[in-house]
Design a protein around this motif. Structure first.
Motif, PDB file in Angstrom:
ATOM      1  N   GLU A 139       0.850  -1.200   0.000  1.00 35.05           N
ATOM      2  CA  GLU A 139       0.000   0.000   0.000  1.00 35.05           C
ATOM      3  C   GLU A 139       0.891   1.257   0.000  1.00 35.05           C
ATOM      4  OE1 GLU A 139      -3.186  -1.027  -0.013  1.00 35.05           O
ATOM      5  OE2 GLU A 139      -2.504  -3.048   0.440  1.00 35.05           O
ATOM      6  N   LYS A 187       3.277   3.223  -6.820  1.00 34.99           N
ATOM      7  CA  LYS A 187       3.287   2.557  -8.130  1.00 34.99           C
ATOM      8  C   LYS A 187       2.254   3.110  -9.096  1.00 34.99           C
ATOM      9  CE  LYS A 187       0.567  -1.058  -6.169  1.00 34.99           C
ATOM     10  NZ  LYS A 187      -0.641  -0.296  -6.524  1.00 34.99           N
ATOM     11  N   ARG A 208     -14.015  -5.735  -7.879  1.00 36.16           N
ATOM     12  CA  ARG A 208     -13.098  -4.936  -7.054  1.00 36.16           C
ATOM     13  C   ARG A 208     -13.820  -4.337  -5.846  1.00 36.16           C
ATOM     14  NH1 ARG A 208      -8.341  -1.689  -7.805  1.00 36.16           N
ATOM     15  NH2 ARG A 208      -8.319  -0.053  -6.241  1.00 36.16           N
ATOM     16  N   ARG A 241      -0.758  -3.639 -10.556  1.00 40.40           N
ATOM     17  CA  ARG A 241      -0.974  -4.929  -9.888  1.00 40.40           C
ATOM     18  C   ARG A 241      -1.442  -6.009 -10.872  1.00 40.40           C
ATOM     19  NH1 ARG A 241      -0.433  -4.466  -4.525  1.00 40.40           N
ATOM     20  NH2 ARG A 241      -1.122  -2.608  -3.435  1.00 40.40           N
ATOM     21  N   THR A 246      -1.619 -11.273  -5.995  1.00 34.74           N
ATOM     22  CA  THR A 246      -2.349 -12.428  -5.446  1.00 34.74           C
ATOM     23  C   THR A 246      -1.398 -13.301  -4.641  1.00 34.74           C
ATOM     24  OG1 THR A 246      -3.617 -12.360  -7.502  1.00 34.74           O
ATOM     25  CG2 THR A 246      -3.965 -14.263  -6.062  1.00 34.74           C
ATOM     26  N   GLN A 288      -2.869 -12.924  -0.980  1.00 35.80           N
ATOM     27  CA  GLN A 288      -3.613 -14.137  -0.635  1.00 35.80           C
ATOM     28  C   GLN A 288      -2.638 -15.290  -0.306  1.00 35.80           C
ATOM     29  OE1 GLN A 288      -4.887 -12.000  -3.271  1.00 35.80           O
ATOM     30  NE2 GLN A 288      -6.156 -11.318  -1.553  1.00 35.80           N
ATOM     31  N   PHE A 294      -7.955  -3.651   2.802  1.00 35.92           N
ATOM     32  CA  PHE A 294      -6.673  -4.328   3.038  1.00 35.92           C
ATOM     33  C   PHE A 294      -5.791  -3.526   3.984  1.00 35.92           C
ATOM     34  CE2 PHE A 294      -8.096  -6.676  -0.651  1.00 35.92           C
ATOM     35  CZ  PHE A 294      -7.734  -7.971  -0.316  1.00 35.92           C
TER      36      PHE A 294
HETATM   37  P1  TMP Z   1      -4.662  -0.819  -4.897  1.00 40.39           P
HETATM   38  O1  TMP Z   1      -4.673  -0.289  -3.519  1.00 40.39           O
HETATM   39  O2  TMP Z   1      -3.279  -0.944  -5.446  1.00 40.39           O
HETATM   40  O3  TMP Z   1      -5.596  -0.125  -5.799  1.00 40.39           O
HETATM   41  O4  TMP Z   1      -5.169  -2.373  -4.815  1.00 40.39           O
HETATM   42  C1  TMP Z   1      -6.329  -2.741  -4.198  1.00 40.39           C
HETATM   43  C2  TMP Z   1      -6.105  -3.774  -3.126  1.00 40.39           C
HETATM   44  O5  TMP Z   1      -6.346  -5.082  -3.640  1.00 40.39           O
HETATM   45  C3  TMP Z   1      -4.725  -3.802  -2.500  1.00 40.39           C
HETATM   46  O6  TMP Z   1      -4.872  -3.616  -1.103  1.00 40.39           O
HETATM   47  C4  TMP Z   1      -4.205  -5.192  -2.774  1.00 40.39           C
HETATM   48  C5  TMP Z   1      -5.428  -6.000  -3.085  1.00 40.39           C
HETATM   49  N1  TMP Z   1      -5.197  -7.103  -4.036  1.00 40.39           N
HETATM   50  C6  TMP Z   1      -5.179  -8.407  -3.577  1.00 40.39           C
HETATM   51  O7  TMP Z   1      -5.337  -8.646  -2.384  1.00 40.39           O
HETATM   52  N2  TMP Z   1      -4.969  -9.424  -4.469  1.00 40.39           N
HETATM   53  C7  TMP Z   1      -4.785  -9.194  -5.808  1.00 40.39           C
HETATM   54  O8  TMP Z   1      -4.588 -10.134  -6.575  1.00 40.39           O
HETATM   55  C8  TMP Z   1      -4.814  -7.832  -6.271  1.00 40.39           C
HETATM   56  C9  TMP Z   1      -4.624  -7.554  -7.725  1.00 40.39           C
HETATM   57  C10 TMP Z   1      -5.015  -6.829  -5.353  1.00 40.39           C
END
Ligand code: TMP
Length: 204
Positions: free
Chosen positions: A12, A16, A50, A96, A101, A105, A156
């Motif tokens: 976080e 990026k 999402r 990402r 993942t 995960q 997250f």
């Molecule tokens: P972002 O904050 O970069 O926009 O991403 C959204 C959130 O999604 C980030 O906290 C990480 C999470 N994420 C996963 O847990 N698994 C994944 O495969 C992806 C692509 C994102």
């Protein structure tokens, strides 16, 4: 210059998304066609998925439910956006992708990396980026930056410190695991310095 598939990964608040935009601008300025996209997301269906993932209580989903949701979004995104763009010779810059993942995960929530990679193979037809830029930043620093932004999609970010440490450790080791595909970027430097390093790496 033929198009390439470039992903940006990191914890976080690692900066990026800003760098993804700057790289896309630079390539477009050089006359390239660029698709700038993100995960989870990138298509209407994947953006709906999402919303399920990034909002709500931290324990809203089990680890496998979460892995299936990100992969459902990715299947749609790869089939409808990423593969068609690459087939036309365009550049795809994705904020990402699969390594998130594996980090969140997998390392973060305990799912097996080989299982996640095998699911990825099935869901995407084994599509891997040509280049992955991995943004390295202390989790506390990144979370402070993300918090200062007043992020709304904060599910997250609300996970405990141990989770973010495991995610961060995974990203820190990624370039050693995939020395050809992945390149670590020290994210605690000025935006322009990082952008210049990335431009040189990409040859833009
Ligand atoms: P972002 O904050 O970069 O926009 O991403 C959204 C959130 O999604 C980030 O906290 C990480 C999470 N994420 C996963 O847990 N698994 C994944 O495969 C992806 C692509 C994102």
């Amino acid at each position: 210059m033929a198009g390439r598939f470039i992903t940006l990964e990191g914890g976080e608040g690692s900066g990026k998304s800003t760098q993804a935009r700057l790289l896309a601008d630079r390539l477009r300025g050089a006359g390239q066609t660029v698709v700038l996209t993100r995960e989870p997301g990138g298509t209407p269906g994947a953006e709906s998925v999402r919303a399920l993932l990034v909002n709500g209580d931290t324990d809203r989903w089990s680890p496998w439910a979460e892995a299936c949701l990100v992969n459902a979004a990715r299947a749609d995104h790869v089939e409808r956006v990423i593969r068609p763009a690459l087939a036309r010779g365009h550049w795809v810059i994705c904020d990402r992708f699969v390594d998130s993942t594996r980090a969140y995960q997998g390392a973060g929530k305990g799912l097996d990396d080989a299982d996640l990679c095998s699911l990825h193979e099935k869901v995407t037809g084994d599509l891997w980026p040509d280049l992955t830029l991995v943004f390295i930043l202390e989790p506390a620093q990144g979370l402070a930056r993300a918090g200062a932004r007043g992020a709304t999609e904060a599910r997250f970010e609300g996970h405990d410190a141990g989770f973010h440490e495991r995610v961060s450790a995974f990203f820190a080791g990624l370039s050693r695991l995939h020395p050809v595909r992945c390149h670590s970027i020290a994210a605690d430097r000025p935006v322009e310095t990082i952008a210049a390093e990335i431009a040189a790496l990409v040859g833009a």
